[in-house]
Motif scaffolding. Structure first.
Motif, short mmCIF file in Angstrom:
data_model
loop_
_atom_site.label_atom_id
_atom_site.label_comp_id
_atom_site.label_asym_id
_atom_site.label_seq_id
_atom_site.Cartn_x
_atom_site.Cartn_y
_atom_site.Cartn_z
N HIS A 374 1.06 -1.19 -0.15
CA HIS A 374 0.07 0.05 0.20
C HIS A 374 0.92 1.36 -0.04
O HIS A 374 0.72 2.18 -0.75
CB HIS A 374 -0.96 -0.16 1.40
CG HIS A 374 -1.82 1.11 1.40
ND1 HIS A 374 -3.15 0.95 0.84
CD2 HIS A 374 -1.73 2.48 1.84
CE1 HIS A 374 -3.74 2.36 1.28
NE2 HIS A 374 -2.88 3.06 1.55
N HIS A 378 1.78 4.22 -2.86
CA HIS A 378 1.79 5.70 -2.65
C HIS A 378 2.88 6.46 -3.39
O HIS A 378 2.71 7.18 -4.10
CB HIS A 378 1.85 6.23 -1.26
CG HIS A 378 0.18 6.20 -0.64
ND1 HIS A 378 -0.87 6.95 -1.25
CD2 HIS A 378 -0.49 5.44 0.45
CE1 HIS A 378 -1.99 6.85 -0.60
NE2 HIS A 378 -1.60 6.07 0.22
N GLU A 402 -5.84 7.43 -3.12
CA GLU A 402 -5.36 6.18 -2.89
C GLU A 402 -5.51 5.03 -4.08
O GLU A 402 -5.51 4.10 -3.80
CB GLU A 402 -6.56 5.54 -1.88
CG GLU A 402 -6.53 6.42 -0.50
CD GLU A 402 -5.37 6.18 0.58
OE1 GLU A 402 -4.61 5.37 0.29
OE2 GLU A 402 -4.75 7.05 1.38
N SER A 405 -2.18 3.11 -4.28
CA SER A 405 -1.91 2.29 -2.69
C SER A 405 -2.97 1.25 -2.97
O SER A 405 -2.51 0.02 -2.82
CB SER A 405 -2.24 3.29 -1.78
OG SER A 405 -3.28 3.89 -1.82
ZN LIG Z 1 -3.13 5.18 1.90
#
Ligand SMILES: [Zn+2]
Length: 579
Positions: A374, A378, A402, A405
């Motif tokens: 995750h 990013h 997001e 991620s």
């Molecule tokens: Zn996040």
């Protein structure tokens, strides 16, 4: 083996030069304040925007460096001192720069557009000023709101936090009475035994019930303040409209998302039936949503997890792996838990051109691998967004923040699922579907609650009416599950107090990624460069525009149905494993 900590390039030694550069750019901009007129030559405006950007870029970098260092060593006095110095300079410079934004917003739209057309690298930033202009008041009125907010809604939010963070919760676990904090209570709410989960849920409601009248008053005050400022003073079309504008989401996209989630509620009902079987229960109660299905691998070594994540990234696209590897090679990752280090994980995007910084608390739990994927997702997003964007258009809008991620987690999950034994697959699928349900259906239900609550409160509704509303919405989603006629549970949801209508971004983000994942399954390799372009766009355009260019229309139900096609496949697979 020692887990890696930050390398030498993450140091407070860089901070003084950054603050000095920010100060110089601010002073240079202030000196040219008189030039700032709607009719000024675009070339001169460009120079002024560059100064503004230079100031904000240096501040952001100084702030990110000290914040990252502080996160891994919160007891370090030297870092704390540098941090307060950065905060002081930052507040001072931000208030000195306020005039720049406000002046531009006050210009006629036609003039702003003319400049925007000639400055493509800044046009997304200028367009945002134009969008907000009709909802911006006169400078004096804005100042009144600013001052009154600090003792108005901000104070109500602070009181909510102060009151509720003092709560402790008492429950009986295996014959022993325990008094715990909210974080500890959360662990019990996911306990393997139903009676413990039930005790945790009931314990949570006790202080919220005792303070129901006070907390109800606080929420009603916040909602009325929101309506007064946004609808009466600023003329937004509805209570949720300002959130859509902040998220850069056309209302039609939100409506499509809501419709499709509703239409597919039955999938989640089907899932609870399968989960019941996987748990070996006679019935499924409201305390079983958070029940863990046993069978997940217990531990994973850091090097194994790192290799696995990078190889999954590589099989999606070599660039994804190489951008992630850069974080390790540059020493921009801090892996192990440590005394004084903040819990959780995060990624600092820094500024365009700087390698992002990742912080983990890797303890060797299987879930830590997904967290690593995750945060590295990013970082990959930040590296790509930094390639073409300036500092002012670097950060993606909230609902896209997001994307990389969550996508990284999705491809890791797919790879793990493919290579696991049936018992592990069953646990993996349940964990994944729980996650999808928690971020989509549950967050949309919170948003529905808010939409209705804002309406009810405008008509003078009492806190008890909100209790009934909360219970009604739960029952609509899961009609066969026993639920009381009313519940104060809403009062324990911090987001609806802290940031009205924020929660739908979670649903948006998760379902967007699942829909994109469906496209990846359908399109294969052709999808990869589109995904790269989506991430590289950063904040250079609104989500509907960026996705539209790639051929995806987020205002159409059809796009969102893709997410539920993925979910349906998961449920089918789980069904063959459980039956
Ligand atoms: Zn996040």
């Amino acid at each position: 083996m020692q887990l890696p900590r930050f390398g030498k390039s993450i140091t407070t030694e860089r901070v003084p030069a950054l603050l000095e550069a920010a100060e110089q750019a601010t002073a240079a901009l202030e000196a040219r304040k008189e030039e700032l007129k709607a009719t000024m030559p675009t070339a001169a405006l460009k120079q002024l925007i560059e100064l503004y950007e230079e100031a904000s870029r240096n501040l952001t970098l100084a702030d990110s460096i000290v914040d990252a260092l502080f996160s891994i060593d919160t007891n370090n006095n030297e870092i704390r001192n540098v941090q307060s110095q950065v905060n002081r300079v930052s507040t001072d410079i931000s208030s000195r720069l306020l005039f720049f934004n406000l002046t531009l917003k006050s210009w006629p739209v036609a003039e702003l557009r003319k400049h925007s057309k000639q400055l493509p690298q800044y046009s997304a930033w200028i367009e945002r000023l134009i969008i907000y202009a009709p909802y911006t008041l006169q400078e004096n009125e804005e100042r009144i709101i600013l001052y009154k907010d600090s003792t108005g809604d901000e104070l109500l939010r602070k009181l909510y936090t102060m009151i509720t963070s003092r709560y402790t919760y008492t429950l009986t676990v295996e014959g022993e009475e325990k008094t715990v904090t909210r974080a500890e209570l959360g662990q019990y709410a996911m306990h393997a035994k139903r009676e413990v989960r039930k005790a945790a849920t009931e314990a949570m409601l006790v202080p919220f019930t005792a303070d129901h009248a006070i907390l109800g008053e606080v929420y009603q005050g916040l909602v009325e303040d929101w309506a007064n400022e946004h609808m009466k003073l600023r003329n937004y079309e509805s209570a949720i409209a300002s959130r859509h504008i902040a998220n850069q989401i056309p209302p039609e996209a939100f409506e499509a998302l809501k419709r499709v989630v509703h239409k597919n509620r039955s999938l989640f009902r089907e899932y609870t039936e399968l989960k019941r079987k996987a748990l070996g229960y006679e019935d499924f109660t409201r305390y079983d949503f958070a029940a863990p299905v046993p069978g997940l691998p217990e531990e994973i070594e850091y090097e194994v997890a790192k290799k696995r994540v990078l190889s999954v990234f590589h099989s999606f696209a070599p660039w994804m792996a190489s951008h992630a590897e850069k974080i390790f090679n540059d020493g921009h990752i801090d892996v192990p838990p440590a005394k004084g280090k903040r819990s959780g994980a995060c990624c600092y995007g820094m500024i365009p051109g700087e390698t992002p910084v990742v912080i983990l608390n890797f303890t060797g739990m299987y879930e830590d691998m997904a967290t690593m994927a995750h945060e590295l997702g990013h970082a990959v997003h930040d590296v790509l967004a930094g390639k073409k964007n300036t500092d002012l258009t670097y950060h993606p809008p909230l609902v896209l923040a997001e994307t990389a991620s969550t996508f990284a987690e999705a491809i890791l999950f797919a790879a793990e699922l493919k290579e696991s034994e049936p018992a592990v697959r069953k646990a993996l699928l349940c964990q994944r579907i729980d996650d999808i349900m928690g971020t989509s259906l549950s967050q949309m239900r919170i948003t529905e609650f808010e939409l209705k609550a804002h309406e009810l409160i405008a008509n003078g509704a009492s806190a008890e009416e909100l209790d009934v509303l909360w219970a009604k919405l739960q029952k609509e989603d899961f009609p066969t599950i026993d639920y009381p006629e009313k519940s104060v549970y809403w009062s324990a949801v911090p987001h609806i107090h802290q940031s009205p209508f924020y929660c739908y971004s979670y649903a948006f983000g998760m379902l967007l990624v699942l829909s994109l994942y469906k496209r990846y399954e359908d399109e294969g390799a052709a999808f990869v460069p589109k995904f790269e372009a989506l991430l590289a766009a950063g904040g250079s355009a609104a989500p509907a525009e960026v996705l539209g260019k790639l051929g995806y229309d987020i205002t159409k139900d059809e796009f969102w149905e893709g997410a539920f096609a993925v979910l349906r496949k998961h449920i089918e697979e789980l069904s063959t494993l459980v039956e």
